[in-house]
Design a protein around this motif. Sequence first.
Motif, PDB file in Angstrom:
ATOM      1  N   ASP A 258       0.671  -0.834   0.207  1.00  0.00           N
ATOM      2  CA  ASP A 258       0.108   0.077  -0.173  1.00  0.00           C
ATOM      3  C   ASP A 258       0.945   1.337   0.142  1.00  0.00           C
ATOM      4  OD1 ASP A 258      -1.873   1.602   0.289  1.00  0.00           O
ATOM      5  OD2 ASP A 258      -2.722   1.243   2.153  1.00  0.00           O
ATOM      6  N   ALA A 259       2.049   0.622   1.146  1.00  0.00           N
ATOM      7  CA  ALA A 259       2.830   2.167   1.010  1.00  0.00           C
ATOM      8  C   ALA A 259       3.568   2.920  -0.141  1.00  0.00           C
ATOM      9  CB  ALA A 259       2.955   2.599   2.123  1.00  0.00           C
ATOM     10  N   SER A 260       3.954   1.881  -1.137  1.00  0.00           N
ATOM     11  CA  SER A 260       4.790   1.905  -2.525  1.00  0.00           C
ATOM     12  C   SER A 260       3.679   2.550  -3.534  1.00  0.00           C
ATOM     13  CB  SER A 260       5.118  -0.021  -2.987  1.00  0.00           C
ATOM     14  OG  SER A 260       6.179  -0.395  -1.961  1.00  0.00           O
ATOM     15  N   ALA A 261       2.473   2.010  -3.192  1.00  0.00           N
ATOM     16  CA  ALA A 261       1.306   2.170  -4.467  1.00  0.00           C
ATOM     17  C   ALA A 261       1.609   4.158  -4.173  1.00  0.00           C
ATOM     18  CB  ALA A 261       0.002   1.243  -4.416  1.00  0.00           C
ATOM     19  N   GLN A 262       1.329   4.589  -2.969  1.00  0.00           N
ATOM     20  CA  GLN A 262       1.072   5.316  -2.160  1.00  0.00           C
ATOM     21  C   GLN A 262       2.138   6.241  -2.892  1.00  0.00           C
ATOM     22  OE1 GLN A 262      -1.538   6.570  -1.883  1.00  0.00           O
ATOM     23  NE2 GLN A 262      -2.727   4.925  -2.154  1.00  0.00           N
ATOM     24  N   LYS A 263       3.421   6.101  -3.302  1.00  0.00           N
ATOM     25  CA  LYS A 263       4.360   6.293  -2.810  1.00  0.00           C
ATOM     26  C   LYS A 263       5.162   7.521  -2.295  1.00  0.00           C
ATOM     27  CE  LYS A 263       4.456   6.857  -8.295  1.00  0.00           C
ATOM     28  NZ  LYS A 263       4.036   6.387  -8.678  1.00  0.00           N
ATOM     29  N   TYR A 264       4.728   6.289  -0.815  1.00  0.00           N
ATOM     30  CA  TYR A 264       5.438   7.094   0.185  1.00  0.00           C
ATOM     31  C   TYR A 264       6.752   6.761   0.784  1.00  0.00           C
ATOM     32  CZ  TYR A 264       0.585   8.398   1.152  1.00  0.00           C
ATOM     33  OH  TYR A 264      -0.627   8.440   1.695  1.00  0.00           O
ATOM     34  N   THR A 265       6.894   5.442   0.242  1.00  0.00           N
ATOM     35  CA  THR A 265       8.085   4.680   0.053  1.00  0.00           C
ATOM     36  C   THR A 265       8.961   3.890  -1.187  1.00  0.00           C
ATOM     37  OG1 THR A 265       9.150   2.966   1.550  1.00  0.00           O
ATOM     38  CG2 THR A 265       7.060   2.168   1.004  1.00  0.00           C
ATOM     39  N   ILE A 266      10.376   3.040  -0.867  1.00  0.00           N
ATOM     40  CA  ILE A 266      10.221   2.278  -2.221  1.00  0.00           C
ATOM     41  C   ILE A 266      10.977   1.438  -1.687  1.00  0.00           C
ATOM     42  CG2 ILE A 266      12.834   2.389  -3.339  1.00  0.00           C
ATOM     43  CD1 ILE A 266      13.023   5.405  -3.552  1.00  0.00           C
ATOM     44  N   ASN A 267      11.383   0.598  -0.099  1.00  0.00           N
ATOM     45  CA  ASN A 267      11.812  -0.192   0.072  1.00  0.00           C
ATOM     46  C   ASN A 267      11.346  -0.188   1.104  1.00  0.00           C
ATOM     47  OD1 ASN A 267      13.803  -0.530  -1.505  1.00  0.00           O
ATOM     48  ND2 ASN A 267      14.895   1.031  -1.460  1.00  0.00           N
ATOM     49  N   GLY A 268      10.557   0.263   2.052  1.00  0.00           N
ATOM     50  CA  GLY A 268       9.697   0.300   3.446  1.00  0.00           C
ATOM     51  C   GLY A 268      10.023   0.774   3.945  1.00  0.00           C
TER      52      GLY A 268
ATOM     53  N   LEU B   7      20.818   0.624  -1.345  1.00  0.00           N
ATOM     54  CA  LEU B   7      19.090   0.873  -1.991  1.00  0.00           C
ATOM     55  C   LEU B   7      19.303   2.083  -1.456  1.00  0.00           C
ATOM     56  CD1 LEU B   7      17.781  -1.544   0.624  1.00  0.00           C
ATOM     57  CD2 LEU B   7      18.193  -1.847  -1.956  1.00  0.00           C
ATOM     58  N   THR B   8      17.875   2.933  -2.463  1.00  0.00           N
ATOM     59  CA  THR B   8      17.942   4.683  -2.314  1.00  0.00           C
ATOM     60  C   THR B   8      16.293   4.387  -1.757  1.00  0.00           C
ATOM     61  OG1 THR B   8      18.884   4.863  -4.763  1.00  0.00           O
ATOM     62  CG2 THR B   8      17.416   5.824  -4.014  1.00  0.00           C
ATOM     63  N   PHE B   9      16.252   5.078  -0.926  1.00  0.00           N
ATOM     64  CA  PHE B   9      15.584   5.830  -0.092  1.00  0.00           C
ATOM     65  C   PHE B   9      14.425   6.893  -0.508  1.00  0.00           C
ATOM     66  CE2 PHE B   9      18.792   2.684   2.525  1.00  0.00           C
ATOM     67  CZ  PHE B   9      17.543   1.805   2.827  1.00  0.00           C
ATOM     68  N   LEU B  10      13.384   6.822   0.104  1.00  0.00           N
ATOM     69  CA  LEU B  10      12.306   7.727   0.029  1.00  0.00           C
ATOM     70  C   LEU B  10      13.115   8.961   1.120  1.00  0.00           C
ATOM     71  CD1 LEU B  10      10.453   9.371  -2.421  1.00  0.00           C
ATOM     72  CD2 LEU B  10       8.810   7.968  -1.033  1.00  0.00           C
ATOM     73  N   LEU B  11      12.989  10.540   0.458  1.00  0.00           N
ATOM     74  CA  LEU B  11      13.129  11.346   1.439  1.00  0.00           C
ATOM     75  C   LEU B  11      12.423  12.429   1.458  1.00  0.00           C
ATOM     76  CD1 LEU B  11      16.904  12.032   2.389  1.00  0.00           C
ATOM     77  CD2 LEU B  11      15.808  10.706   4.071  1.00  0.00           C
ATOM     78  N   PRO B  12      11.397  12.409   2.540  1.00  0.00           N
ATOM     79  CA  PRO B  12       9.873  13.994   2.121  1.00  0.00           C
ATOM     80  C   PRO B  12      11.582  15.071   1.651  1.00  0.00           C
ATOM     81  CG  PRO B  12      10.605  13.499   4.544  1.00  0.00           C
ATOM     82  CD  PRO B  12      11.512  12.530   3.629  1.00  0.00           C
ATOM     83  N   PRO B  13      10.079  16.092   1.990  1.00  0.00           N
ATOM     84  CA  PRO B  13      10.618  17.549   1.413  1.00  0.00           C
ATOM     85  C   PRO B  13      11.093  17.636   2.327  1.00  0.00           C
ATOM     86  CG  PRO B  13       8.499  16.733   0.171  1.00  0.00           C
ATOM     87  CD  PRO B  13       8.931  16.073   0.985  1.00  0.00           C
ATOM     88  N   GLY B  14      12.245  18.518   2.363  1.00  0.00           N
ATOM     89  CA  GLY B  14      13.111  18.567   3.558  1.00  0.00           C
ATOM     90  C   GLY B  14      13.773  18.084   4.199  1.00  0.00           C
ATOM     91  N   GLY B  15      13.883  16.359   3.971  1.00  0.00           N
ATOM     92  CA  GLY B  15      14.558  15.860   4.829  1.00  0.00           C
ATOM     93  C   GLY B  15      14.422  15.112   6.552  1.00  0.00           C
ATOM     94  N   ILE B  16      14.434  14.523   6.671  1.00  0.00           N
ATOM     95  CA  ILE B  16      13.734  14.646   7.915  1.00  0.00           C
ATOM     96  C   ILE B  16      13.515  15.384   9.210  1.00  0.00           C
ATOM     97  CG2 ILE B  16      14.912  11.728   7.579  1.00  0.00           C
ATOM     98  CD1 ILE B  16      16.397  12.100  10.169  1.00  0.00           C
ATOM     99  N   ASP B  17      14.514  16.373   8.917  1.00  0.00           N
ATOM    100  CA  ASP B  17      14.178  16.865   9.791  1.00  0.00           C
ATOM    101  C   ASP B  17      12.869  18.525   8.930  1.00  0.00           C
ATOM    102  OD1 ASP B  17      14.211  19.132  12.045  1.00  0.00           O
ATOM    103  OD2 ASP B  17      16.114  20.000  11.081  1.00  0.00           O
ATOM    104  N   GLY B  18      12.768  17.834   8.111  1.00  0.00           N
ATOM    105  CA  GLY B  18      11.359  19.023   7.332  1.00  0.00           C
ATOM    106  C   GLY B  18      10.023  18.875   8.280  1.00  0.00           C
TER     107      GLY B  18
END
Length: 198
Positions: free
Chosen positions: A36-46, A165-176
């Motif tokens: 589900d998270a992958s389909a929503q583009k919230y994550t790449i690898n979990g 692995l390549t990881f998905l970060l939100p805009p602004g990174g983990i401190d954003g």
Amino acid sequence: MPIYSHRQHPTRPTCGLTALSMLLNGQPTAAELLADASAQKYTINGEMFSAQYLYELVQKHVSNPLTCHFHEGFLDCDQIKQQLCSGACLLVPYDADVNHAPCQRSGHRAHWALIVGYLIDDLDKFYVVARHGKTRNLAVWSLAALSESNANLVEFAQPKGHEDLTFLLPPGGIDGDQGLRKRSIVVTNLPYQVVQVR
């Protein structure tokens, strides 16, 4: 609650999804949440480096009578203590030390835990009872230590063992604004019991 282990996904860093699955008693499973998270583009690898993305998954999968809301700020506060005392559970990102306890490494060992209870000792010091996907055992941590660890999540580091692995970060990174620092998810209206231990 069912017992979980990181062995379910040995090649994927799915701690946030595993914590959510624990909250939901294994339905859906962490693997189903990953799809589900992958389909929503919230994550790449979990990976879940956005508390906002995980919150949106929680909103999607919790049902009445459970409710959830976003908490921004330090965890070691009266509001969080009152909610825990009223039976709330928390999904909390933090830095995990080698024994998986909270530490402060600027977010380089970011991990997710499910807070399922609390303890107050004779000196009124507040502790939380935690579960996470790295062990089958419950952990007891100082709320102050968990709060400080959550507040120090400022910088992404490539997770050990996942260098390729390549990881998905939100805009602004983990401190954003959509990241992890000083953010947690509160789930309320769960059944609970208060027990006094002498």
